[in-house]
Each structure stands twice: as C-alpha cells, then as structure tokens.
Enzyme design. Structure first.
Site, PDB file in Angstrom:
ATOM      1  N   MET A  13      63.396  57.434  80.897  1.00  9.88           N
ATOM      2  CA  MET A  13      64.153  57.358  81.833  1.00  9.88           C
ATOM      3  C   MET A  13      65.654  57.414  81.477  1.00  9.88           C
ATOM      4  O   MET A  13      66.139  56.597  80.545  1.00  9.88           O
ATOM      5  CB  MET A  13      63.938  55.761  82.449  1.00  9.88           C
ATOM      6  CG  MET A  13      62.551  55.829  83.263  1.00  9.88           C
ATOM      7  SD  MET A  13      62.420  54.101  83.938  1.00  9.88           S
ATOM      8  CE  MET A  13      62.122  53.307  82.549  1.00  9.88           C
ATOM      9  N   GLN A  37      61.982  62.121  73.719  1.00 11.14           N
ATOM     10  CA  GLN A  37      61.850  63.485  74.753  1.00 11.14           C
ATOM     11  C   GLN A  37      62.969  64.570  74.579  1.00 11.14           C
ATOM     12  O   GLN A  37      64.186  64.012  74.712  1.00 11.14           O
ATOM     13  CB  GLN A  37      61.725  62.779  76.177  1.00 11.14           C
ATOM     14  CG  GLN A  37      61.221  63.714  77.115  1.00 11.14           C
ATOM     15  CD  GLN A  37      61.370  63.339  78.442  1.00 11.14           C
ATOM     16  OE1 GLN A  37      62.257  62.926  79.114  1.00 11.14           O
ATOM     17  NE2 GLN A  37      60.252  63.651  79.401  1.00 11.14           N
ATOM     18  N   HIS A  56      59.726  67.786  76.940  1.00 11.62           N
ATOM     19  CA  HIS A  56      59.970  67.517  78.487  1.00 11.62           C
ATOM     20  C   HIS A  56      59.501  68.889  79.087  1.00 11.62           C
ATOM     21  O   HIS A  56      60.492  69.797  79.111  1.00 11.62           O
ATOM     22  CB  HIS A  56      61.326  67.071  78.693  1.00 11.62           C
ATOM     23  CG  HIS A  56      61.219  66.550  80.296  1.00 11.62           C
ATOM     24  ND1 HIS A  56      60.523  66.828  81.072  1.00 11.62           N
ATOM     25  CD2 HIS A  56      62.214  65.795  80.715  1.00 11.62           C
ATOM     26  CE1 HIS A  56      60.832  66.127  82.255  1.00 11.62           C
ATOM     27  NE2 HIS A  56      62.126  65.528  81.919  1.00 11.62           N
ATOM     28  N   GLY A  57      58.368  69.078  79.688  1.00 11.68           N
ATOM     29  CA  GLY A  57      58.084  70.366  80.529  1.00 11.68           C
ATOM     30  C   GLY A  57      58.104  70.060  81.931  1.00 11.68           C
ATOM     31  O   GLY A  57      57.250  70.696  82.760  1.00 11.68           O
ATOM     32  N   TYR A  85      62.987  71.065  85.027  1.00  9.25           N
ATOM     33  CA  TYR A  85      64.138  71.446  84.085  1.00  9.25           C
ATOM     34  C   TYR A  85      63.481  73.051  83.428  1.00  9.25           C
ATOM     35  O   TYR A  85      62.655  73.384  83.715  1.00  9.25           O
ATOM     36  CB  TYR A  85      64.314  70.458  83.108  1.00  9.25           C
ATOM     37  CG  TYR A  85      64.964  69.165  83.813  1.00  9.25           C
ATOM     38  CD1 TYR A  85      65.997  69.354  84.223  1.00  9.25           C
ATOM     39  CD2 TYR A  85      64.401  68.122  83.971  1.00  9.25           C
ATOM     40  CE1 TYR A  85      67.051  68.384  85.017  1.00  9.25           C
ATOM     41  CE2 TYR A  85      64.832  66.929  84.750  1.00  9.25           C
ATOM     42  CZ  TYR A  85      66.042  67.237  85.083  1.00  9.25           C
ATOM     43  OH  TYR A  85      66.698  66.134  85.784  1.00  9.25           O
ATOM     44  N   ARG A 141      54.957  66.746  78.692  1.00 12.02           N
ATOM     45  CA  ARG A 141      55.078  65.943  79.740  1.00 12.02           C
ATOM     46  C   ARG A 141      55.346  67.355  80.914  1.00 12.02           C
ATOM     47  O   ARG A 141      55.927  68.115  80.789  1.00 12.02           O
ATOM     48  CB  ARG A 141      56.623  65.288  80.098  1.00 12.02           C
ATOM     49  CG  ARG A 141      56.261  64.628  81.248  1.00 12.02           C
ATOM     50  CD  ARG A 141      57.103  63.150  81.472  1.00 12.02           C
ATOM     51  NE  ARG A 141      56.518  62.138  82.280  1.00 12.02           N
ATOM     52  CZ  ARG A 141      57.287  61.230  83.042  1.00 12.02           C
ATOM     53  NH1 ARG A 141      58.558  61.259  83.030  1.00 12.02           N
ATOM     54  NH2 ARG A 141      56.732  60.474  83.754  1.00 12.02           N
ATOM     55  N   ARG A 189      59.982  52.435  86.435  1.00  9.06           N
ATOM     56  CA  ARG A 189      60.754  51.232  87.071  1.00  9.06           C
ATOM     57  C   ARG A 189      60.432  50.071  86.680  1.00  9.06           C
ATOM     58  O   ARG A 189      61.503  49.124  86.747  1.00  9.06           O
ATOM     59  CB  ARG A 189      60.849  51.684  88.604  1.00  9.06           C
ATOM     60  CG  ARG A 189      61.712  52.742  88.886  1.00  9.06           C
ATOM     61  CD  ARG A 189      61.483  53.483  90.206  1.00  9.06           C
ATOM     62  NE  ARG A 189      60.234  54.204  90.148  1.00  9.06           N
ATOM     63  CZ  ARG A 189      59.630  54.618  91.496  1.00  9.06           C
ATOM     64  NH1 ARG A 189      60.368  55.119  92.508  1.00  9.06           N
ATOM     65  NH2 ARG A 189      58.535  55.187  91.483  1.00  9.06           N
TER      66      ARG A 189
HETATM   67  C1  LIG Z   1      66.051  56.048  86.490  1.00 12.69           C
HETATM   68  C2  LIG Z   1      65.163  56.961  86.183  1.00 12.69           C
HETATM   69  C3  LIG Z   1      65.328  57.913  85.413  1.00 12.69           C
HETATM   70  C4  LIG Z   1      64.275  59.020  84.833  1.00 12.69           C
HETATM   71  N1  LIG Z   1      64.609  59.747  83.792  1.00 12.69           N
HETATM   72  C5  LIG Z   1      63.733  60.605  83.522  1.00 12.69           C
HETATM   73  C6  LIG Z   1      63.678  61.197  82.147  1.00 12.69           C
HETATM   74  O1  LIG Z   1      64.735  61.179  81.446  1.00 12.69           O
HETATM   75  N2  LIG Z   1      62.552  62.227  81.649  1.00 12.69           N
HETATM   76  C7  LIG Z   1      61.350  62.155  82.792  1.00 12.69           C
HETATM   77  O2  LIG Z   1      60.549  62.911  82.050  1.00 12.69           O
HETATM   78  N3  LIG Z   1      61.533  61.362  83.543  1.00 12.69           N
HETATM   79  C8  LIG Z   1      62.408  60.520  84.041  1.00 12.69           C
HETATM   80  N4  LIG Z   1      62.344  59.726  85.362  1.00 12.69           N
HETATM   81  C9  LIG Z   1      60.819  59.753  85.776  1.00 12.69           C
HETATM   82  C10 LIG Z   1      59.911  58.706  85.317  1.00 12.69           C
HETATM   83  O3  LIG Z   1      59.691  58.674  83.945  1.00 12.69           O
HETATM   84  C11 LIG Z   1      58.545  58.315  86.010  1.00 12.69           C
HETATM   85  O4  LIG Z   1      57.853  59.581  85.971  1.00 12.69           O
HETATM   86  C12 LIG Z   1      59.092  57.974  87.576  1.00 12.69           C
HETATM   87  O5  LIG Z   1      59.941  56.807  87.461  1.00 12.69           O
HETATM   88  C13 LIG Z   1      57.543  57.139  88.098  1.00 12.69           C
HETATM   89  O6  LIG Z   1      57.106  56.323  87.440  1.00 12.69           O
HETATM   90  P1  LIG Z   1      57.272  54.974  87.854  1.00 12.69           P
HETATM   91  O7  LIG Z   1      56.735  54.719  89.466  1.00 12.69           O
HETATM   92  O8  LIG Z   1      56.417  53.983  87.169  1.00 12.69           O
HETATM   93  O9  LIG Z   1      58.786  54.462  87.895  1.00 12.69           O
HETATM   94  C14 LIG Z   1      63.156  58.975  85.587  1.00 12.69           C
HETATM   95  C15 LIG Z   1      62.974  57.946  86.718  1.00 12.69           C
HETATM   96  C16 LIG Z   1      63.918  56.974  87.022  1.00 12.69           C
HETATM   97  C17 LIG Z   1      63.624  55.940  87.987  1.00 12.69           C
END
Ligand SMILES: Cc1cc2nc3c(=O)[nH]c(=O)nc-3n(C[C@H](O)[C@H](O)[C@H](O)COP(=O)(O)O)c2cc1C
Length: 358
Positions: free
Chosen positions: A37, A111, A185-186, A190, A237, A328
């Site tokens: 995240m 990542q 990170h795929g 991006y 990913r 989250r």
């Molecule tokens: C604040 C935030 C930042 C995120 N940043 C990334 C990230 O840097 N890389 C990534 O692959 N996914 C990122 N995601 C997606 C999360 O890894 C995850 O797939 C998504 O939040 C769904 O999972 P959850 O419902 O358990 O939160 C981000 C999600 C949130 C909420």
C-alpha cells in the site's frame, strides 16, 4: 499447524493462521499477507523514514509483508514522496525497514514499481512518461497543481533491455538491504500491465499483437530478476481485470492466461492477485479473478480484494487460495494477526487513517 499459533478457542480463522512452506528457502508463520500500500511518506529525496520502519515493524506478525510500491529508477516516478530504491541513501534506509521487520521475526518482500504512462513531465524533469504505445491517459495527476495526465512516449524496442536492467538493479539493492525477496508489480495499470492490455499496448513488433508478444516484457523482467534473486524469492502481482489506469478489452483474458501458463514453469514464490473486490464476477474471466488465477496457475496463489478474515479463512480452507492479503484492514489494525489469534474484532478501515503512518 504451527505450534505457536494454535488457539483452541478459535475456529473462524484457523486455516489462515497455519504456517505455510513456500519453498525450501521460505516458510511463513501464517497465511496472512499485508498487501502493498503506497502511503507517500518518504522524504523529498524519496528516502524511507524511521517512521516507515516502525510502521512496517509493527505489522511483522503477518506471515508476509509486502512493502508499498517502490520506485526503481528516476523515470519510474508518478507520485510525490513515494519511496524509491535507486540511491545508496534510499537503500540504506530500506535496510532499516527490513531490520525492523526481522527484529520482530517477520518476513518482508519489496515491491518493484515502474509507473509507465501513469506519470507527468512534472515528476520527470520535463521528460515525457514512457509506455508501450503512445496512448494518452486522462484524468487529474494527484497532488500536482491541477495538472492533467497526457500523451506518453512509446518506448523504442532498443530501450526495453535498459528497463529490465532497472528492475534487476533495484532487486539487487533490495536484497543487499536485507529483504527476503521482491514482488514484481505487474498490475494496476502500471508499466508491465500496460504491456499486458490491449488498451495500452498497440505495438506491432515482438512486444505487441499476440498474447506471446504482450507477455514478453513482463516475462523478461521476471526472468532477469529471478536470475538475480533466485526464483524462490520472487513473486509477481497481477490484476487481470484491469481495474485501474486502463480500460478492459475482451481479448485481455487470453493474454493473462498465457502469462499464468508461462509462470507455471518458473518456480516463483507466488502469484498475487490485485483487485479492489474479489467478490465480483467477470464474464471475460469466467467468474472471480482469484478463481481464474487458480485455474491457470499451479503454484502458490495469494488472493486479495475486500476479503474479511472469515471469507479469507473459508477460501484457504477450501483450497481456493493458499494465502490472503489484506490491505485496508492492515492500515486500521497494525496488530491484525494478534486480534485474529485472540478472537478480537478488527477495527474497520476509514480513509482518514491514510493521513498518518500509525
Ligand atoms: C492506500 C492504498 C494504497 C495502495 N497501494 C498499492 C501499491 O503500492 N501496490 C499495489 O500493488 N497495490 C496497492 N494497493 C492495492 C492493495 O494492495 C489491495 O489490492 C487493495 O487495497 C484491496 O485489498 P483490501 O480490500 O484488503 O484493502 C493500494 C491500496 C490502498 C487502499
């Protein structure tokens, strides 16, 4: 079940709390993953801070922590204050993050991230963002003075090897900093994902036009990183259903299927789903994205996307997934694993929690 993690009173998350052997090098204490995240708390030189080390250290009871997406090179930047790993100072401070997690007996992968066209000359010293093809992205650039995204520059085929080297150099630095592995990170629209989707890949050379060609760049990155790190320390990913930064196309599923079939021969640590909510069915993918990955990929699968611990447990118990990542919920609950062990209810996530690095 791992002896330290049994809890006689607990049945609803029992499967999740079992340890899991990924391969000869990596055994994780439970099947709970902290999803990557992006938090944007690095300093202005994109160096991770002591607060970030403490933030990850607090979450070390997860079986596996994935760092936020980490910028691999200056041309990969698309947001302010996202941490990077191309300078010595950045690498040294990432070592503090890895140490903080290891001091608490955790396991952490970094990542690797290149945003491709999801950027703006504002972040790139006036240069255009790069992408498989010159297809514009629309929308407002986050925290960039009201600027709009625009037209990227299509990468010349001769530039691709240099990009692959950028991923390898970043992976080398992550391993030198003490990370247990790296995640390529795929997903999420991006750079690598831009090659995997018809919306953003209109190339007519060896990198576009067919599933084989569209997967080529991602596989070159993965193979080069795996040669450096060992495939057992590399995860990938993917977000098959294209939910961010690009538009879906009915032929995309064939590309992702080809990629997953290619990954079967590569002995990776895992493949990790990226989607906001795994409960959605996608016609092109024949149902849930997690089920699509499971159908075509025989290795370890990490599910992710709005799972509750109970749903995650059910999926692991049923053998649909090997591990589940929570995003989250981990922002809201640094002690998520302990809460589940004790049978306590996790705090619900609130977007206001993003303001601090608790
Ligand atoms: C604040 C935030 C930042 C995120 N940043 C990334 C990230 O840097 N890389 C990534 O692959 N996914 C990122 N995601 C997606 C999360 O890894 C995850 O797939 C998504 O939040 C769904 O999972 P959850 O419902 O358990 O939160 C981000 C999600 C949130 C909420």
């Amino acid at each position: 079940m791992d002896g330290n993690l049994t809890n006689d009173g607990l049945t609803s998350t029992e499967a999740l709390l079992q340890s899991v052997k990924l391969n000869d090098r990596l055994t994780l204490s439970n099947r709970i993953v902290m999803a990557p995240m992006a938090r944007f708390f690095a300093d202005n030189d994109l160096v991770p801070t002591a607060e970030m080390a403490a933030y990850y250290g607090r979450r070390a009871r997860a079986g596996l922590i994935l760092t936020e997406a980490v910028v691999i090179s200056p041309d990969s930047i698309g947001y302010p204050n996202s941490p990077a790993i191309f300078t010595q100072k950045q690498t040294d401070n990432w070592a503090r993050v890895a140490d903080a997690v290891h001091e608490n007996s955790g396991t952490i992968f970094l990542q690797l991230w290149h945003v491709g066209r999801v950027s703006h000359p504002y972040y790139l010293n006036g240069e255009l963002p790069v992408a498989p093809s010159a297809v514009p992205l629309s929308g407002r650039v986050p925290r960039a003075k009201g600027l709009e995204y625009g037209m990227p520059r299509a990468l010349d085929v001769n530039e691709l090897a240099g990009l692959v080297e950028g991923y390898v150099a970043a992976a080398q630095k992550a391993l030198a900093a003490g990370f247990d592995g790296v995640e390529v990170h795929g997903g999420n629209g991006y750079l690598i994902d831009q090659f995997l989707h018809h919306d953003t890949n209109r190339r007519e050379d060896d990198y576009g036009g067919s599933p084989e060609n569209m997967c080529r760049f991602g596989l070159e990155v993965l193979d080069a990183v795996a040669t450096e790190a060992g495939s057992d320390r590399v995860g990938m990913r993917l977000s098959p259903a294209a939910y961010m930064n690009l538009a879906p196309h009915p032929e995309d599923a064939k590309v992702i299927q080809h990629l997953l079939e290619e990954l079967n021969s590569r002995d990776l640590a895992y493949v990790h789903e990226a989607i906001s909510d795994d409960r959605h069915d996608y016609k092109d993918f024949g149902g849930r994205v997690s089920a699509f990955i499971r159908r075509h990929y025989q290795g370890t699968v990490i599910g992710c996307g709005s799972f509750t611990p109970e749903e995650a447990n059910k999926s692991v118990n049923a053998g649909e997934l090997d591990m589940v990542a929570f995003g989250r919920l981990f922002i809201a609950n640094p002690d998520l694993v302990d809460k589940l062990l004790d049978g306590r209810t996790p705090e619900p996530y609130d977007v206001a929690m993003l303001k601090t690095l608790y």
